[in-house]
Design a protein around this motif. Structure first.
Motif, short mmCIF file in Angstrom:
data_model
loop_
_atom_site.label_atom_id
_atom_site.label_comp_id
_atom_site.label_asym_id
_atom_site.label_seq_id
_atom_site.Cartn_x
_atom_site.Cartn_y
_atom_site.Cartn_z
N GLY A 298 71.48 -160.74 13.49
CA GLY A 298 72.14 -159.59 12.87
C GLY A 298 72.45 -158.51 13.88
N ASP A 299 71.48 -158.20 14.75
CA ASP A 299 71.71 -157.17 15.76
C ASP A 299 72.75 -157.62 16.77
N ALA A 300 72.71 -158.91 17.14
CA ALA A 300 73.68 -159.42 18.12
C ALA A 300 75.10 -159.27 17.58
N ARG A 301 75.26 -159.60 16.30
CA ARG A 301 76.58 -159.45 15.68
C ARG A 301 77.00 -157.99 15.64
N ALA A 302 76.07 -157.12 15.24
CA ALA A 302 76.38 -155.69 15.13
C ALA A 302 76.77 -155.10 16.48
N GLN A 303 76.20 -155.66 17.54
CA GLN A 303 76.51 -155.16 18.90
C GLN A 303 77.73 -155.85 19.51
N GLY A 304 78.42 -156.68 18.73
CA GLY A 304 79.62 -157.35 19.23
C GLY A 304 79.32 -158.44 20.26
N ARG A 305 78.10 -158.98 20.23
CA ARG A 305 77.72 -160.01 21.20
C ARG A 305 78.15 -161.41 20.77
N ILE A 306 78.62 -161.55 19.51
CA ILE A 306 79.04 -162.86 19.02
C ILE A 306 80.50 -162.76 18.56
#
Ligand SMILES: CC(C)(COP(=O)(O)OP(=O)(O)OC[C@H]1O[C@@H](n2cnc3c(N)ncnc32)[C@H](O)[C@@H]1OP(=O)(O)O)[C@@H](O)C(=O)NCCC(=O)NCCS
Length: 330
Positions: A298-306
């Motif tokens: 969830g955090d990775a997505r929110a940070q635009g990492r995916i």
């Protein structure tokens, strides 16, 4: 028949109440410097008084359903991965299904400790193969801080509370990601069950009014666990990459269990994954057991990492011992 397993929505939630390393140093003989250098953890989220694992699980589940465009009434199965259920009985899954207003669903808990998310994805895949119309809500909800011994500095600094949930269907409408493969296992040869334990089950006898003993709380042989975690997560990641004909260079993001930064770095090195492809948020949450990988996703997505099209490799390790790995295609 190979039925696809699509993640239609992902939701995460951690309690707002924070406990920093400095806060902990007022409870036990520890320091921010020790905790940060040995674990990478800087703070953890802990439940408010009266708040439960099911409460935070429900919030994560609602977020997953909203993203999926699904209603609680669409859900056919509620699977809850937890080693810190609200009660031994009824299941936290039944409590969550009730709080969500799901109606008649098959609801049950399972415990694979910190590997719960990988085990849950594998269960969901099997259920969808048997029942392609199923709509599965997989919730990882943990309240580890209710079972750590706040007088034991070697364990109480490591854990936090949190929840993550995914809604899974065979239908790919607006899917967020597709489960490409999942592998789960446990140590059945050596008896390693004593390396991490949480009491409070029926193996111990309790009587009304009797004080709670140490066995009630989480116990861990940290150094041994560290060695197994590094070795087993690296090995199962190699296995899943090999059987999907993927090289490590094709992994866009590696999302390992967030227990300890040194474990994460050691697994990354064994796999030869460049540090910029490794996602960590252990500094903000500590070890939230089964919720750790969904919280990190969830955090990775929110940070635009995916980004769309990315291959994401996940791996977990926990009490049992249990471990697993899964590949997602976004
Ligand atoms: C728990 C862990 C951080 C301990 O680190 P370590 O380098 O192995 O440390 P040790 O347990 O050997 O302890 C070293 C010293 O630090 C002390 N210590 C332990 N916890 C401490 C704390 N919170 N603050 C200060 N000192 C501490 C020990 O008492 C010991 O002191 P001594 O040498 O005087 O006896 C580490 O073993 C670990 O991360 N293990 C994996 C745990 C995990 O992630 N489990 C979940 C997997 S799902």
């Amino acid at each position: 028949m190979n039925i696809p397993c699509h993640i239609r929505g992902l939701g995460v939630h951690a309690p707002e109440r924070l406990l920093t390393n400095d806060d902990l140093s007022t409870l036990v003989d520890t320091s921010d410097e020790w905790i940060t250098s040995r674990t990478g953890i800087r703070q953890r989220h802990i439940l408010h008084d009266g708040e439960t694992a099911s409460d935070i699980g429900v919030t994560a589940a609602r977020r997953a359903l909203t993203e999926a465009g699904l209603e609680p009434g669409d859900v056919t199965h509620v699977l809850v991965a937890t080693c810190t259920p609200d009660k031994l009985c009824p299941s936290t899954a039944c409590i969550i299904a009730h709080k969500l207003g799901c109606g008649q669903v098959m609801a049950f808990d399972f415990s694979a400790a910190c590997s719960g998310f990988m085990y849950g994805l594998s269960l969901a895949q099997s259920l969808l193969s048997a029942q392609p119309d199923a709509c599965i809500l997989l919730v990882c909800a943990e309240a580890l801080t209710r079972r750590v011994n706040w007088q034991d500095r070697s364990t109480c600094v490591l854990f936090g509370d949190g929840a993550g949930a995914v809604a899974l269907t065979a239908n790919s409408d607006n899917a967020v990601a597709t489960l490409q493969d999942v592998l789960c296992t446990s140590s059945s040869v050596d008896n390693l069950a004593d390396l991490i334990t949480i009491g409070g089950g029926t193996a111990e006898e309790y009587a009304p009014g009797q004080p709670i003993g140490e066995e009630f709380f989480l116990h861990m042989q940290g150094r041994e666990v560290f060695k197994h975690a590094v070795r087993d997560m690296a090995a199962i990641c190699k296995d899943i990459l090999a059987r999907n004909n993927l090289s490590v260079e094709q992994v866009d993001l590696f999302v390992p269990h967030q227990a300890n930064l040194r474990i994460i770095e050691a697994v990354g090195q064994r796999l030869n994954i460049r540090p910029e492809h490794v996602f960590t948020n252990v500094e903000s949450y500590g070890n939230t057991s089964s919720a750790s990988v969904p919280l990190a996703l969830g955090d990775a997505r929110a940070q635009g990492r995916i980004r769309p099209g990315d291959h994401v490799l996940m791996t977990t390790f926990g009490a049992g011992l249990t471990w697993g790995a899964a590949l997602l295609r976004f």
